[in-house]
Design an enzyme around this catalytic site. Structure first.
Site, PDB file in Angstrom:
ATOM      1  N   ASP A  51      45.107  41.783 103.384  1.00 19.81           N
ATOM      2  CA  ASP A  51      44.187  40.651 103.499  1.00 19.81           C
ATOM      3  C   ASP A  51      43.392  40.411 102.210  1.00 19.81           C
ATOM      4  OD1 ASP A  51      42.604  38.878 105.521  1.00 19.81           O
ATOM      5  OD2 ASP A  51      41.043  40.054 104.547  1.00 19.81           O
ATOM      6  N   GLU A  97      48.175  38.570 100.893  1.00 16.90           N
ATOM      7  CA  GLU A  97      47.573  37.261 101.144  1.00 16.90           C
ATOM      8  C   GLU A  97      46.705  36.867  99.965  1.00 16.90           C
ATOM      9  OE1 GLU A  97      44.354  34.872 103.839  1.00 16.90           O
ATOM     10  OE2 GLU A  97      43.970  36.808 102.923  1.00 16.90           O
TER      11      GLU A  97
HETATM   12  C1  GLC Z   1      41.641  36.344 105.356  1.00 18.19           C
HETATM   13  C2  GLC Z   1      41.925  36.110 106.801  1.00 18.19           C
HETATM   14  C3  GLC Z   1      40.770  35.398 107.422  1.00 18.19           C
HETATM   15  C4  GLC Z   1      39.550  36.246 107.278  1.00 18.19           C
HETATM   16  C5  GLC Z   1      39.320  36.603 105.818  1.00 18.19           C
HETATM   17  C6  GLC Z   1      38.287  37.675 105.666  1.00 18.19           C
HETATM   18  O1  GLC Z   1      41.579  35.166 104.644  1.00 18.19           O
HETATM   19  O2  GLC Z   1      43.114  35.416 106.966  1.00 18.19           O
HETATM   20  O3  GLC Z   1      41.008  35.115 108.761  1.00 18.19           O
HETATM   21  O4  GLC Z   1      38.445  35.574 107.788  1.00 18.19           O
HETATM   22  O5  GLC Z   1      40.474  37.088 105.208  1.00 18.19           O
HETATM   23  O6  GLC Z   1      38.778  38.917 106.050  1.00 18.19           O
END
Ligand code: GLC
Ligand code: MG
Length: 683
Positions: A305, A375
């Site tokens: 993440d 991500e």
């Molecule tokens: C990422 C996740 C999101 C979350 C953020 C903080 O972007 O996809 O849902 O709020 O990280 O962890």
């Protein structure tokens, strides 16, 4: 032991050997036999001059070494032996050479994360097994058949760690525990075992950038504990003035003052999500141990993440404003600053590569490859996203999430679709594997953003492009965003600015399983978010019975993607694009069967491809998103598609397209098909 004397020679016979071959040979027999003559001469040359004695004896099992040696030198034994020896040597060398050639000529096999789509489950919303209105791990275990039905082998589950749920699990209180809302560690073990029994792979969400402010490390850090005080990012400030102008992704300053320390801590997201300090080696070690903990448990990979935020600049200088004339006090959203100091800092990739190396250790068993998904959405700086692929020599992410297709609803034309596809393929390092995301828990659902008319064609695009598709739960039945009234907003991002439409609740509504109470999601009186009222018709059960449903088509495409070589690892070539359609073909060298894909992102249109010589005059519709067109014959000079229709046409190519149009074609790793042996080889 028994012994027998022949002309003074003692011949020892092994006790347990039945000497059937042994008999005395008369002199004539020995002389007539040409080889026996050789024997005599060989024997007469023997040091003790007792050779004659041996001519009396024919070889037999268990004969003494000395006699055996004499026989073995006879040409009739020596020759075949030498021939055999050389034959075996030559054959062995030939086999080794053949093996090396086959290995060198074989294209790499696709790993599980390449051959299957990835299905994202938001655990709060998938299936509630205990009637509290919130989905849980047992619920997922109960519904694995649905994933099998879709012919999907890999599931990514959004976080289910112990959490105060300020950001619904993305605020982790304990990385080694399961939140009671989702179940227990036993439930997790049972889910993983059930998945592995079915040949399914489980990808965990891993959230390295921050913890919850309820995490034990943060409590200790806040109180200034010697070991933990630098586990987070602290800076001097006072209660009214943050250390700099940095803002949180969720809005407002990213600094929060703590009276105990008379300092501020940094949080890229909510103030309940303090950022870890990855410049502290203890933090790096702790996080690596957590990676190892889950690998040891047997998970098949991680979706990591918010990785671009893992490091921040040490100097804490203000970030440059997008609009230098804007009054600094009014800056409160991430889009008003250039993130030179809070994203993609030097050293970030070293941290990820360390985790990758850890995962490699656990990937050595056959079939147990552990996948890394990262991500990071870098908008127009796509080259930053590509860096997560690593280098030819150092591995990093297998799937740096490709979020560019999320822009499709805003560029809903054939040319727009081609532009977004080629943006990724043109920037991706050579030999890497592409991936495609059209929805997730942070973005509106396709049916709502692109419109109901386009869900099928977008699913067709997703499943016919080269690379790994990711499908957000519910997109396979065309679920729509729900309406969430201001007082129903759950998402903290939505609460920051309730009227801005930034709430992510609408795309997180419960999965629609059936037309029964709560759509078969839960037995509770209330579900954590309301259900979409269309669940009475848009649900898994109803669509399973309808061969023309969004679900039936998703499944058919998923099966085709696996079954048809050109679709899962062949060339993709751009054929044409305009306001309405995007047309590309998928073909494989050495294989006559090929596919032409014509996807309509606009209005009804007729495409003329008569100038594309490589295409035959007529093609057969293998699958249309309008079921009535399945099996139809199509003239290449007039390929009609309705608004939002996708056509997958099959044809037999006598001349392939890619050799003459290299600049319009893409393949991850070139391979050719040899029909006679039914094998693939590097070409
Ligand atoms: C990422 C996740 C999101 C979350 C953020 C903080 O972007 O996809 O849902 O709020 O990280 O962890
Ligand atoms: Mg950070």
């Amino acid at each position: 032991m028994s012994s027998r004397s022949a002309n003074g020679i003692n011949v020892e016979l092994g006790e347990c050997i039945n000497n059937t071959g042994f008999h005395e040979v008369d002199k004539t027999e020995g002389v007539v036999d040409g080889d026996a003559e050789n024997t005599i001469s060989a024997v007469s040359g023997s040091p003790n001059g007792e050779g004659d004695a041996y001519t009396q004896i024919k070889p037999y099992a268990g004969m003494p070494k000395e006699v055996l040696l004499l026989y073995s030198q006879q040409a009739r034994y020596r020759l075949p032996r030498e021939i055999l020896f050389w034959l075996i040597l030559v054959c062995t060398l030939a086999l080794v050479a053949l093996t090396i050639t086959v290995i060198a000529l074989s294209p790499a096999c696709l790993s599980w994360w390449q051959s299957s789509p990835v299905y994202q489950i938001y655990p709060r919303s998938f299936k509630d097994s205990d009637g509290d209105g919130v989905g849980d791990l047992k619920g997922i275990t109960e519904q694995l058949e649905h994933i099998e039905f879709l012919n999907i082998k890999a599931i990514w589950i959004s976080p289910f760690y112990k959490s105060p749920m300020k950001d619904f699990g993305y605020d982790v209180e304990d990385f080694r525990d399961i939140d009671p809302l989702f179940g227990t560690m036993q439930d997790f073990d049972a889910l993983l075992a059930a998945m592995h029994d079915k040949g399914l792979k489980l990808i965990m969400d891993f959230i390295p950038n921050h913890t919850s402010d309820k995490h034990q490390w943060f409590n200790l850090s806040r109180s200034g504990h010697e070991h933990y005080k630098d586990y987070y990012i602290w800076a001097d400030c006072n209660s009214t003035h943050p250390p700099n102008n940095w803002v949180s992704v969720f809005g407002n300053t990213s600094w929060t003052y703590v009276e105990d320390r008379k300092q501020c801590y940094y949080h890229q997201f909510l103030k309940e999500q303090p950022d870890l300090n990855f410049r502290n080696p203890h933090v790096r070690r702790e996080m690596t141990e957590i990676v190892r903990f889950w690998l040891e448990k047997g998970v098949d990979g991680f979706r990591m993440d918010a990785v671009k935020h893992i490091l921040e600049a040490k100097h804490l200088r203000n970030e440059p404003q997008v609009n230098p004339l804007q009054s600094p006090e009014t800056i409160d959203t991430e889009f008003e600053l250039h993130h030179d100091y809070t994203a993609s800092q030097l050293g970030l990739h070293d941290i990820l590569r360390d985790w990758r190396a850890e995962m490699e250790v656990y990937s050595r068993e056959p079939g147990r490859y552990r996948v890394m998904i990262t991500e990071s959405y870098d908008y127009e700086e796509i080259e930053k996203t590509m860096m997560y692929y690593g280098t030819p020599n150092v591995k990093e992410s297998d799937i740096p999430f490709n979020f560019y297709l999320l822009d499709l609803p805003r560029n809903l034309t054939g040319a727009g679709a081609q532009g977004l596809v080629s943006l990724w393929l043109a920037n991706m390092p050579e030999g890497k594997w592409p991936n495609w995301v059209v929805g997730n828990h942070d973005k509106p659902r396709i049916s709502s953003s692109a419109g109901l008319d386009y869900i099928r064609v977008i699913n067709m695009l997703l499943l016919t492009l080269p690379g790994t598709p990711t499908t957000y739960y519910g997109e396979e039945i065309g679920m729509e965003n729900i309406n969430v009234t201001l007082d129903q907003i759950q998402d903290p991002f939505g609460q920051f600015n309730p009227v801005s439409n930034s709430s992510r609740d609408p795309q997180r509504s419960p999965m629609q399983w059936s037309a029964g109470p709560n759509a078969g999601f839960s037995d509770a009186n209330n579900t954590w978010l309301p259900l979409h009222p269309n669940y009475t018709t848009v649900n898994v059960e109803a669509q399973q019975k309808d061969s023309g449903s969004v679900l039936a088509q998703y499944r058919a495409l998923s099966n085709l993607r696996e079954a048809e070589l050109p679709l899962h690892r062949g060339w993709m070539c751009y054929v044409r694009s305009n306001t309405d359609v995007f047309a590309f073909l998928r073909e494989m060298d050495g294989l006559d069967k090929a596919f032409l894909v014509v996807l309509n992102f606009g209005e009804d249109s007729v495409l003329d491809l008569s100038d594309v010589e490589e295409l035959p005059e007529r093609m057969t519709v293998r699958m249309s998103t309008k079921q009535e067109n399945d099996g139809r014959q199509v003239e290449k000079s007039s390929i009609a598609t309705a608004r939002g229709e996708g056509l997958l046409m099959e044809y037999y190519a006598h001349v392939r397209f890619n050799p003459g149009h290299a600049s319009r074609c893409f393949v991850s790793e070139k391979a050719c098909y040899l029909g006679a042996l039914d094998i693939l080889y590097k070409c």
